[in-house]
Design a protein around this motif. Structure first.
Motif, PDB file in Angstrom:
ATOM      1  N   TRP A  76       4.230   0.300  62.611  1.00 34.45           N
ATOM      2  CA  TRP A  76       2.967  -0.800  61.646  1.00 34.45           C
ATOM      3  C   TRP A  76       4.406  -1.774  61.641  1.00 34.45           C
ATOM      4  N   PRO A  77       5.845  -1.367  61.221  1.00 37.49           N
ATOM      5  CA  PRO A  77       6.907  -1.960  60.477  1.00 37.49           C
ATOM      6  C   PRO A  77       6.899  -3.733  61.244  1.00 37.49           C
ATOM      7  N   GLN A  78       6.104  -3.548  62.410  1.00 39.24           N
ATOM      8  CA  GLN A  78       5.917  -4.963  63.191  1.00 39.24           C
ATOM      9  C   GLN A  78       5.163  -6.415  62.439  1.00 39.24           C
ATOM     10  N   PHE A  79       3.964  -5.659  62.290  1.00 39.53           N
ATOM     11  CA  PHE A  79       3.146  -6.444  61.551  1.00 39.53           C
ATOM     12  C   PHE A  79       3.834  -7.521  60.427  1.00 39.53           C
ATOM     13  N   GLN A  96       5.930  -0.828  55.652  1.00 39.61           N
ATOM     14  CA  GLN A  96       5.440   0.694  56.505  1.00 39.61           C
ATOM     15  C   GLN A  96       4.049   0.455  55.777  1.00 39.61           C
ATOM     16  N   PRO A  97       3.565   1.740  56.698  1.00 38.65           N
ATOM     17  CA  PRO A  97       2.300   1.777  57.030  1.00 38.65           C
ATOM     18  C   PRO A  97       1.300   3.239  55.441  1.00 38.65           C
ATOM     19  N   ASP A 149       1.943  -7.678  42.442  1.00 38.81           N
ATOM     20  CA  ASP A 149       3.289  -8.114  42.493  1.00 38.81           C
ATOM     21  C   ASP A 149       3.028  -6.303  44.202  1.00 38.81           C
ATOM     22  N   LYS A 150       3.886  -6.757  45.326  1.00 37.93           N
ATOM     23  CA  LYS A 150       4.122  -5.325  46.324  1.00 37.93           C
ATOM     24  C   LYS A 150       3.457  -4.290  46.099  1.00 37.93           C
ATOM     25  N   LYS A 151       4.470  -3.566  44.916  1.00 38.10           N
ATOM     26  CA  LYS A 151       3.874  -2.040  44.968  1.00 38.10           C
ATOM     27  C   LYS A 151       2.586  -1.661  44.112  1.00 38.10           C
ATOM     28  N   GLN A 152       1.835  -2.815  43.713  1.00 35.68           N
ATOM     29  CA  GLN A 152       0.837  -2.420  43.011  1.00 35.68           C
ATOM     30  C   GLN A 152       0.123  -2.620  44.320  1.00 35.68           C
ATOM     31  N   SER A 153       0.094  -3.527  45.571  1.00 30.53           N
ATOM     32  CA  SER A 153      -0.700  -4.055  46.254  1.00 30.53           C
ATOM     33  C   SER A 153      -0.809  -2.196  47.235  1.00 30.53           C
ATOM     34  N   VAL A 154       0.483  -2.174  47.175  1.00 29.39           N
ATOM     35  CA  VAL A 154       0.804  -0.848  48.196  1.00 29.39           C
ATOM     36  C   VAL A 154       0.384   0.132  47.735  1.00 29.39           C
TER      37      VAL A 154
END
Lengths: 152, 410, 390
Positions: free
Chosen positions: B380-383, B407-408, C6-11
């Motif tokens: 996954w991290p490679q994407f 990260q996945p 933001d990144k956190k929300q997105s994840v």
């Protein structure tokens, strides 16, 4: 030449692959031309890490030379493919046994997860040359099936 | 099924119209007038035209005496460009529609006529500046595109197609269905843009024609593969074009009107981001392929997508270095990326109709899917990593704002 | 407008997706794509159980389609993937502008596509460039002027075909595939002519369209201006049927005859090979256009067929009498070099024109024959003179 054993890893071993590539123009024309500067790096050999710089152009491998770690940057590779000696040996033996890499020993398979092989470089758009011309690089490494290899 | 209410097709294109028949003069009258055509008269007089009478040097003839020699590969664009007086397009505005940069324009055609014969919009004059079109090493990439184009008759050995266990066949077929849909999407989104690029950029026009063919050629091969090995077409992947369709339609403005269009956004969406994801997916599929034949097909997808990514990166890199306002251009591309990344992460990267068949293939069967998921998780991290490294190389760093998960999430 | 996220929300959002939650819990049971029955049994999977034994041609679409128990639909399914794909029950269907089979299909499209795939070639490597030999100056000049003209016109179809490809419902993928092969063919033609200009010392010639432009006096047009204007410039707003007629049936047919003539006149293996390969490609395009028009006229509903036929006859008359027909056959950058190449030297030019006259009659006759084959009889209505007007 065909019956003489060539030691892996060595400049002579990669030169043997290059010679086979260069005498099979029609085969490599089928894949498309190659324009790449590549470093094959074999780590953890008895003599430490070994690097081999190869220059591909058109349907030939024009140059093979061993590089010290310090010479790699100056060689300016598009990509470096790196793996430890044990994995290289396993791959070469696998190719010998099957006439070409089996599904678990293709370059793509070995590099997929960043281990046991890893393809890397300073510039990702140059690393992508590895993927753009993958058929040729796989065929090049598969030439080792016809090379009598001894292992240090 | 066919009678359900339908949405407009995804990509907006100009409406078509049918010619209205108008009264015509009778054929005999027309033929009589044609007899008096100036060229017919000239031929009857025994003369040849200016192409023959103009001095070879110093007249209207473009470049007498130039001779290209084939290089290591053959008679390449590079070989021609080495001797041509116009090895690269310039920024001089195009004065014709059908006109290659290799041939000089005739001095006697007056500017008023040029205006009439070469409308700017809706034609190949829309994009006639280097920053809009050109890339570094265009000739080399175009030659590579032609040379590495799949030649099924020479390269594919259908007899190596191997019957697979039902779960593996279904997984491969589902993955192939996804790829077919993805390739059609790329073809539809980027194909029409070629018609807006001026003929001065011959290498780029060729390259784009080959990219278009790559997509369709692979669609045809994948269809054959799934329809011949015991399985069949799988399930359409809903949402695959999330964000892409909207960005491309906004960029093209339906290819209608005298307006500026945004080719860079399309290149970013299709060549850099979408093909970048397809490249990684195809690497996974090549690793999980169960037969030599399937591996060959997937390796071809890897090569094709990597080339398309290379075009996208070179195009945007050139654009950002040469466009009139780099800052504004970068902002626009970042905004497009801000929209695309989360949508593509959700609907493409985490789509069960894409990831699950891959996991089955990588694991070696439905019963071993957990092993496949482990590989996906590790991969996954490679994407994001490869994508971000490419953007660094372009000069569009997004490490601080990229919304593709590093990260996945599973 | 972009939504700030933001990144956190997105994840977090991604982690909340049902399939992601399932995977996080260690439940990797594949979804309905894996468990569902094929569409014909009421499921969402597309179709199943298709087998085809590759023969010496590999797997050809002609035979594959023949072996398929599901016929090609008469109306496109409006899906985003190829026909016989399945879809979730609530998946949207799309109204592609060209959704009826009769609007797009050509009788021979599968075999033409197979031919296109197997006959792809490279302008860089498949032409024996090393077999070029110096020609007398007037002959090299004629050849270079001719290929300068062809280099330019070969761009045209590739500019417009992709618009039509994107309008075709993916259920008729063969049509899309064929048109994409034509785009690649045209690019290669543009390349090979561009390379030939530089390959033997002649270089690019005079601007190919210039003389026709300078000679042309709109006041002396044989057609009323409003008619001449409607056919002066093919563009993606043309109806697909009209487009096929204009590009594939008359324009490329004349150009095909140019290539045939070029092969006939070629003085060395390089020029012969170049024209021979291009001729093959162009003949495919013309065949597609001809048999597509025939399919349309054979299969469209009666009223539509009648209207289409009337429109095609009008278009044919207008094209024949203007640039695409007569104008192309009288293009100074094509027929004058022809005459000189056929003559072999300036002193024999009269003999060269005799050959060109024969070329003219053949080109017109073959065009009329193709129209008849397409169900568009032009004999007696054709505006092109059967004999050269010179």
């Amino acid at each position: 030449m065909a019956n003489q054993k060539v030691e892996f890893p060595s400049t002579q071993w990669f030169q043997a692959l290059a010679a086979r590539m260069n005498e099979q123009r029609a085969k490599y024309q089928n894949f498309g031309f190659v324009t790449a500067r590549a470093v094959f790096r074999v780590t953890a050999t008895a003599a430490g890490n070994r690097n081999f710089g190869l220059v591909f152009d058109g349907f030939e491998c024009l140059e093979v030379r061993e590089l010290t770690d310090g010479e790699i940057a100056q060689f300016d590779p598009d990509w470096t493919m790196e793996g430890d000696y044990a994995t290289w040996k396993e791959m070469v033996q696998n190719i010998k046994a099957h006439g070409e890499a089996d599904p678990d020993h293709t370059l793509n398979r070995l590099c997929l997860l960043g281990h046991p092989f890893r393809v890397h470089g300073e510039d990702q758009t140059r690393v992508d040359v590895f993927y753009r011309q993958l058929f040729s690089f796989q065929a090049f490494i598969d030439e080792s099936a016809a090379v009598e290899t001894s292992f240090a | 099924m066919a009678s359900l209410k339908r949405l407009p097709s995804p990509f907006t294109l100009p409406p078509t119209r049918r010619h209205e028949p108008l009264p015509l003069p009778p054929p005999e009258e027309v033929k009589k007038k044609l007899y008096d055509h100036p060229e017919a008269q000239r031929i009857r007089s025994g003369q040849l035209g200016e192409w023959f009478t103009t001095p070879l040097v110093g007249g209207e003839w473009t470049e007498w005496g130039k001779q290209a020699r084939p290089d290591r590969i053959g008679m390449t664009f590079m070989a021609v460009n080495r001797v041509s007086a116009n090895p690269e397009p310039t920024n001089a505005p195009a004065r014709r529609l059908m006109h290659s940069r290799y041939i000089k324009t005739h001095h006697a055609i007056p500017p008023e006529m040029e205006e009439k014969i070469a409308p700017k919009y809706g034609t190949a004059r829309e994009m006639d500046r280097r920053d809009q079109v050109w890339i570094e090493h265009a000739a080399e990439l175009t030659e590579e595109a032609l040379d590495r184009q799949m030649r099924p008759a020479r390269q594919l050995r259908w007899e190596e197609m191997t019957p697979l266990a039902e779960d593996l066949e279904r997984a491969f077929d589902q993955f192939a269905t996804y790829l077919i849909q993805a390739m059609f999407l790329c073809s539809d989104a980027s194909g029409p843009w070629n018609g807006l690029i001026h003929y001065g950029f011959a290498e780029i026009k060729s390259y784009l024609a080959y990219e278009l063919f790559d997509y369709n050629l692979m669609c045809g091969l994948l269809r054959k593969r799934v329809m011949a090995n015991g399985g069949g077409m799988g399930v359409q992947v809903d949402g695959l074009g999330a964000g892409i369709v909207e960005i491309c339609n906004e960029a093209s403005r339906g290819f209608v009107g005298e307006v500026e269009r945004e080719f860079p956004s399309v290149v970013f969406a299709i060549d850099v981001l979408f093909n970048g994801l397809l490249l990684e997916m195809a690497r996974l599929a090549a690793a999980g392929a169960r037969s030599r034949f399937d591996r060959h097909l997937m390796t071809q997808v890897v090569q094709d997508c990597a080339r398309h990514v290379a075009f996208g990166c070179r195009r945007l890199s050139f654009y950002l270095r040469h466009c009139p306002d780099r800052e504004e251009a970068a902002v626009k591309l970042h905004l497009a990326a801000d929209r695309l990344e989360p949508l593509q992460a959700e609907h493409h990267l985490l789509n069960p109709k894409v990831l699950e068949p891959l996991a089955v293939m990588l694991g070696g069967g439905a019963g071993a899917i957990a092993g496949g998921v482990r590989i996906l998780r590790e991969f996954w991290p490679q994407f994001a990593a490869s994508y971000l490294a490419r953007l660094d190389s372009i000069g569009l760093g997004r490490r601080d704002r990229c919304l593709l998960p590093a990260q996945p999430p599973f | 407008m972009s939504m700030a996220i933001d990144k956190k929300q997105s994840v977090e959002r991604l982690k909340a997706l049902p399939q992601v939650q399932r995977w996080r819990e260690g439940n990797y049971e594949p979804g309905a794509w894996f468990t569902s029955k094929p569409a014909e049994e009421g499921g969402i999977w597309g179709s199943w159980g298709h087998r085809f034994q590759p023969n010496r041609r590999g797997v050809s679409l002609v035979e594959l389609n023949r072996a398929d128990r599901h016929p090609i639909p008469t109306e496109g399914l409006g899906l985003l993937a190829d026909r016989e794909a399945g879809a979730e029950p609530d998946a949207p269907r799309y109204d592609y502008p060209l959704r009826e089979k009769y609007q797009v299909w050509s009788y021979n499209v599968e075999s033409l596509y197979e031919e296109a795939m197997s006959r792809q070639w490279s302008a860089t490597r498949d032409i024996p460039w090393d077999k070029l030999a110096p020609l007398p100056e007037d002959q090299e000049r004629a050849l270079c002027q001719f290929v300068s003209f062809l280099h330019t016109v070969e761009f045209v179809p590739g500019d417009t075909l992709p618009f039509y490809m994107a309008r075709v419902d993916p259920s008729f993928s063969e049509v899309r595939l064929f048109m994409s092969s034509q785009c690649a063919d045209e690019a290669r033609h543009m390349e090979v002519f561009g390379k030939r200009m530089y390959a033997n010392g002649g270089g690019p010639g005079m601007e190919p369209g210039a003389e026709a432009l300078l000679l042309f006096d709109p006041r002396k047009s044989v057609l009323p201006q409003e008619i001449a204007k409607t056919v002066s410039n093919v563009n993606p707003t043309w109806d697909f049927l009209a487009y096929s007629y204009f590009v594939q049936m008359i324009g490329e047919a004349v150009v095909l005859d140019f290539f045939r003539f070029g092969e006939f006149l070629g003085r060395n293996p390089c020029d012969k090979e170049m024209f021979r390969r291009i001729m093959q490609d162009e003949a495919r395009h013309v065949s597609f256009g001809t048999m597509r028009i025939k399919y349309y006229l054979d299969n469209a509903p009666r009223r539509e067929r009648e209207e289409a036929s009337e429109m095609l006859h009008f278009l044919a008359s207008a094209c024949e009498a203007s640039g695409t027909g007569f104008g192309l056959l009288l293009q100074p950058s094509a027929i004058e070099p022809f005459a000189l190449l056929a003559a072999g030297s300036l002193g024999n030019l009269d003999k060269g024109w005799d050959v060109v006259r024969e070329f003219w009659a053949t080109a017109v006759e073959e065009y009329i024959n193709r129209c008849e084959r397409a169900g568009l009889p032009r004999r007696g209505r054709c505006m092109l003179p059967e004999e050269a007007p010179f």
